[in-house]
Motif scaffolding. Structure first.
Motif, PDB file in Angstrom:
ATOM      1  N   LEU A   1      25.310   3.823  -0.269  1.00  0.00           N
ATOM      2  CA  LEU A   1      24.213   3.001   0.223  1.00  0.00           C
ATOM      3  C   LEU A   1      23.857   3.345   1.660  1.00  0.00           C
ATOM      4  O   LEU A   1      22.673   3.356   2.033  1.00  0.00           O
ATOM      5  N   VAL A   2      24.871   3.645   2.483  1.00  0.00           N
ATOM      6  CA  VAL A   2      24.596   4.042   3.867  1.00  0.00           C
ATOM      7  C   VAL A   2      23.817   5.346   3.891  1.00  0.00           C
ATOM      8  O   VAL A   2      22.826   5.501   4.626  1.00  0.00           O
ATOM      9  N   GLY A   3      24.253   6.323   3.078  1.00  0.00           N
ATOM     10  CA  GLY A   3      23.560   7.603   3.040  1.00  0.00           C
ATOM     11  C   GLY A   3      22.128   7.454   2.565  1.00  0.00           C
ATOM     12  O   GLY A   3      21.198   8.031   3.152  1.00  0.00           O
ATOM     13  N   ILE A   4      21.923   6.680   1.501  1.00  0.00           N
ATOM     14  CA  ILE A   4      20.567   6.464   0.996  1.00  0.00           C
ATOM     15  C   ILE A   4      19.742   5.668   2.005  1.00  0.00           C
ATOM     16  O   ILE A   4      18.557   5.940   2.205  1.00  0.00           O
ATOM     17  N   GLY A   5      20.377   4.682   2.644  1.00  0.00           N
ATOM     18  CA  GLY A   5      19.667   3.906   3.655  1.00  0.00           C
ATOM     19  C   GLY A   5      19.193   4.751   4.813  1.00  0.00           C
ATOM     20  O   GLY A   5      18.045   4.628   5.267  1.00  0.00           O
ATOM     21  N   LEU A   6      20.059   5.620   5.313  1.00  0.00           N
ATOM     22  CA  LEU A   6      19.647   6.526   6.389  1.00  0.00           C
ATOM     23  C   LEU A   6      18.516   7.435   5.917  1.00  0.00           C
ATOM     24  O   LEU A   6      17.549   7.693   6.647  1.00  0.00           O
ATOM     25  N   GLY A   7      18.658   7.935   4.694  1.00  0.00           N
ATOM     26  CA  GLY A   7      17.604   8.784   4.148  1.00  0.00           C
ATOM     27  C   GLY A   7      16.290   8.042   4.035  1.00  0.00           C
ATOM     28  O   GLY A   7      15.225   8.589   4.309  1.00  0.00           O
ATOM     29  N   ALA A   8      16.348   6.768   3.626  1.00  0.00           N
ATOM     30  CA  ALA A   8      15.130   5.969   3.482  1.00  0.00           C
ATOM     31  C   ALA A   8      14.451   5.738   4.830  1.00  0.00           C
ATOM     32  O   ALA A   8      13.224   5.839   4.951  1.00  0.00           O
ATOM     33  N   VAL A   9      15.255   5.434   5.853  1.00  0.00           N
ATOM     34  CA  VAL A   9      14.695   5.221   7.191  1.00  0.00           C
ATOM     35  C   VAL A   9      14.044   6.502   7.707  1.00  0.00           C
ATOM     36  O   VAL A   9      12.931   6.485   8.247  1.00  0.00           O
ATOM     37  N   ILE A  10      14.739   7.619   7.525  1.00  0.00           N
ATOM     38  CA  ILE A  10      14.184   8.900   7.959  1.00  0.00           C
ATOM     39  C   ILE A  10      12.918   9.221   7.179  1.00  0.00           C
ATOM     40  O   ILE A  10      11.912   9.677   7.738  1.00  0.00           O
ATOM     41  N   HIS A  11      12.962   8.971   5.862  1.00  0.00           N
ATOM     42  CA  HIS A  11      11.819   9.271   5.008  1.00  0.00           C
ATOM     43  C   HIS A  11      10.595   8.463   5.410  1.00  0.00           C
ATOM     44  O   HIS A  11       9.471   8.968   5.404  1.00  0.00           O
ATOM     45  N   GLY A  12      10.799   7.189   5.761  1.00  0.00           N
ATOM     46  CA  GLY A  12       9.661   6.329   6.032  1.00  0.00           C
ATOM     47  C   GLY A  12       9.246   6.220   7.485  1.00  0.00           C
ATOM     48  O   GLY A  12       8.072   5.990   7.774  1.00  0.00           O
ATOM     49  N   TRP A  13      10.221   6.401   8.417  1.00  0.00           N
ATOM     50  CA  TRP A  13       9.932   6.071   9.802  1.00  0.00           C
ATOM     51  C   TRP A  13      10.034   7.228  10.784  1.00  0.00           C
ATOM     52  O   TRP A  13       9.424   7.183  11.852  1.00  0.00           O
ATOM     53  N   ALA A  14      10.822   8.229  10.484  1.00  0.00           N
ATOM     54  CA  ALA A  14      11.009   9.297  11.466  1.00  0.00           C
ATOM     55  C   ALA A  14       9.725  10.092  11.630  1.00  0.00           C
ATOM     56  O   ALA A  14       9.065  10.430  10.648  1.00  0.00           O
ATOM     57  N   PRO A  15       9.348  10.402  12.871  1.00  0.00           N
ATOM     58  CA  PRO A  15       8.187  11.265  13.084  1.00  0.00           C
ATOM     59  C   PRO A  15       8.392  12.611  12.414  1.00  0.00           C
ATOM     60  O   PRO A  15       9.491  13.145  12.399  1.00  0.00           O
ATOM     61  N   GLU A  16       7.329  13.152  11.851  1.00  0.00           N
ATOM     62  CA  GLU A  16       7.447  14.384  11.090  1.00  0.00           C
ATOM     63  C   GLU A  16       7.946  15.551  11.927  1.00  0.00           C
ATOM     64  O   GLU A  16       8.583  16.455  11.426  1.00  0.00           O
ATOM     65  N   ASP A  17       7.631  15.528  13.229  1.00  0.00           N
ATOM     66  CA  ASP A  17       8.013  16.673  14.048  1.00  0.00           C
ATOM     67  C   ASP A  17       9.337  16.470  14.788  1.00  0.00           C
ATOM     68  O   ASP A  17       9.789  17.362  15.499  1.00  0.00           O
TER      69      ASP A  17
ATOM     70  N   ALA B   1       0.826  -1.207   0.000  1.00  0.00           N
ATOM     71  CA  ALA B   1       0.000   0.000   0.000  1.00  0.00           C
ATOM     72  C   ALA B   1       0.862   1.259   0.000  1.00  0.00           C
ATOM     73  O   ALA B   1       1.760   1.392   0.840  1.00  0.00           O
ATOM     74  N   PRO B   2       0.617   2.181  -0.916  1.00  0.00           N
ATOM     75  CA  PRO B   2       1.351   3.454  -0.901  1.00  0.00           C
ATOM     76  C   PRO B   2       1.089   4.217   0.390  1.00  0.00           C
ATOM     77  O   PRO B   2      -0.031   4.196   0.924  1.00  0.00           O
ATOM     78  N   GLY B   3       2.099   4.874   0.900  1.00  0.00           N
ATOM     79  CA  GLY B   3       1.947   5.684   2.097  1.00  0.00           C
ATOM     80  C   GLY B   3       2.320   4.981   3.384  1.00  0.00           C
ATOM     81  O   GLY B   3       2.559   5.640   4.399  1.00  0.00           O
ATOM     82  N   GLU B   4       2.379   3.640   3.366  1.00  0.00           N
ATOM     83  CA  GLU B   4       2.786   2.921   4.565  1.00  0.00           C
ATOM     84  C   GLU B   4       4.296   3.059   4.774  1.00  0.00           C
ATOM     85  O   GLU B   4       5.059   3.190   3.821  1.00  0.00           O
ATOM     86  N   ARG B   5       4.719   2.997   6.018  1.00  0.00           N
ATOM     87  CA  ARG B   5       6.114   3.278   6.354  1.00  0.00           C
ATOM     88  C   ARG B   5       7.087   2.339   5.657  1.00  0.00           C
ATOM     89  O   ARG B   5       8.085   2.770   5.068  1.00  0.00           O
ATOM     90  N   LEU B   6       6.815   1.038   5.737  1.00  0.00           N
ATOM     91  CA  LEU B   6       7.726   0.075   5.120  1.00  0.00           C
ATOM     92  C   LEU B   6       7.772   0.266   3.607  1.00  0.00           C
ATOM     93  O   LEU B   6       8.847   0.220   2.994  1.00  0.00           O
ATOM     94  N   THR B   7       6.607   0.495   3.007  1.00  0.00           N
ATOM     95  CA  THR B   7       6.551   0.705   1.561  1.00  0.00           C
ATOM     96  C   THR B   7       7.373   1.919   1.155  1.00  0.00           C
ATOM     97  O   THR B   7       8.180   1.863   0.218  1.00  0.00           O
ATOM     98  N   GLU B   8       7.171   3.032   1.854  1.00  0.00           N
ATOM     99  CA  GLU B   8       7.871   4.265   1.503  1.00  0.00           C
ATOM    100  C   GLU B   8       9.375   4.147   1.747  1.00  0.00           C
ATOM    101  O   GLU B   8      10.184   4.696   0.999  1.00  0.00           O
ATOM    102  N   THR B   9       9.755   3.413   2.792  1.00  0.00           N
ATOM    103  CA  THR B   9      11.182   3.227   3.074  1.00  0.00           C
ATOM    104  C   THR B   9      11.857   2.431   1.960  1.00  0.00           C
ATOM    105  O   THR B   9      12.905   2.825   1.444  1.00  0.00           O
ATOM    106  N   LEU B  10      11.253   1.306   1.573  1.00  0.00           N
ATOM    107  CA  LEU B  10      11.835   0.476   0.522  1.00  0.00           C
ATOM    108  C   LEU B  10      11.814   1.186  -0.826  1.00  0.00           C
ATOM    109  O   LEU B  10      12.780   1.122  -1.589  1.00  0.00           O
TER     110      LEU B  10
END
Length: 349
Positions: free
Chosen positions: A235-251, A47-56
């Motif tokens: 890959l580390v930089g993109i991985g960190l970005g992906a985790v932040i993009h999908g999982w970090a609280p917006e605030d 499903a679009p918008g879910e954390r795991l989906t957006e991270t991957l």
């Protein structure tokens, strides 16, 4: 058999081959986003918008996107740079006075970028050839700070306005910091062996006489060489970005490094200095942090600190700069980056 052996010998055939390669690159870049949409949303029914989906999705899409951008940028710039060698650059800077020399050196640092591993031989070559210390430092600041990869990726990710602001700030830092360091007359804090290095009194242009096909081959080899060196950090930089993009609280980031925190830029620069990365590795993280609300000034200051004051480059420079000069160098460049971060947060708010 090298790539040169496969290129047509005629100008028309060579041009057609290059146009075809550019078209294939553009098609791959265009298909990338749609490919990963199909893979995750249709094939795996995520499903679009879910954390795991957006991270991957972020990780795979940005990995391919950054790899394509790097390959294209490095290839083009290497071919162009083959016409501007380190020896020719040194010849242009030799004998220049401070002020005008700092401006010229910073400009040359943009079009003749050297990675951190090239900092020591470049420094030795310039200083031993009679280039003033402050002028040399302007070149060394501008080379990693305003390099072709940073410009290309910033333009793609954030547009013309942010890219021009970054270029202007980077050049200003390189010129001003180099001028200040030159005026302090710190030559006595350069290791003595630097001044004892001889170059035979002759400028040798190692790229003179190369054919265009050979320059293309040089560019392809440079793409492979750079990607092999940086892929773990990429890959580390993109991985960190992906985790932040999908999982970090917006605030989360707006609370600790947002416009409401007066120390946000200082914190960002302090975190950035010990990190080891480059524009390719850090920009996916910057993009993700921007999506989560961090001010652009804070992000650009963080990126500048990582790119211009990376720990490996400081370790390399310690081989030619005594501890006091290295400390002054970090303080001047670091404070300039902090000032730019606060200024951008004010102007771009």
């Amino acid at each position: 058999m090298s790539l040169v052996d496969h290129l047509p010998s005629s100008t028309r055939g060579r041009s057609a081959t290059l146009v075809g390669a550019a078209g294939a690159w553009a098609a791959a870049y265009w298909v990338n986003g749609r490919l990963w949409d199909r893979v995750f949303y249709d094939l795996f029914d995520m499903a679009p918008g879910e954390r795991l989906t957006e991270t991957l999705h972020f990780f795979f899409y940005d990995t391919v996107k950054i790899a394509l951008l790097l390959s294209g940028i490095i290839l083009v710039i290497t071919v162009l740079r083959s016409y501007m060698s380190i020896e020719r650059t040194r010849a242009l800077l030799g004998g220049r006075r401070e002020g005008a020399g700092n401006v010229l050196a910073a400009g040359l640092g943009v079009v003749t970028p050297f990675c951190s591993c090239s900092a020591v031989p470049a420094f030795i070559g310039f200083v031993s050839a009679g280039v003033p210390l402050g002028v040399t430092l302007s070149f060394l600041i501008a080379s990693p700070l305003v390099n072709e990869i940073a410009i290309g990726l910033l333009l793609t990710l954030f547009g013309v306005k942010i890219t021009l602001a970054y270029i202007g700030a980077g050049l200003t830092i390189a010129i001003a910091a180099g001028w200040v360091l030159g005026r302090l007359k710190l030559e006595r804090y350069v290791e003595s062996f630097v001044f004892e290095t001889t170059l035979g009194g002759q400028v040798i242009d190692s790229t003179a006489g190369l054919s265009f096909n050979q320059r293309i081959q040089m560019g392809v080899e440079e793409v492979g060489s750079i990607l092999r060196k940086i892929w773990p950090y990429l890959l580390v930089g993109i991985g960190l970005g992906a985790v932040i993009h999908g999982w970090a609280p917006e605030d989360f980031f707006t609370d600790y490094a947002g416009p409401g925190n007066p120390f946000a830029v200082l914190i960002a620069v302090g975190i950035g200095i010990p990190l080891y990365s480059n524009a390719a590795g850090i920009l996916p993280l910057v993009e993700a942090l921007h999506d989560n609300g961090l001010p652009m000034g804070t992000l650009l200051a963080f990126m500048m600190a990582v790119v211009a004051l990376s720990l490996p480059e400081m370790i390399l420079l310690r081989r030619v700069l005594k501890a006091r000069l290295l400390g002054i160098y970090i303080a001047v460049v670091g404070s300039s980056i902090v000032a730019v971060g606060y200024l951008f947060n004010f102007l771009l708010a």
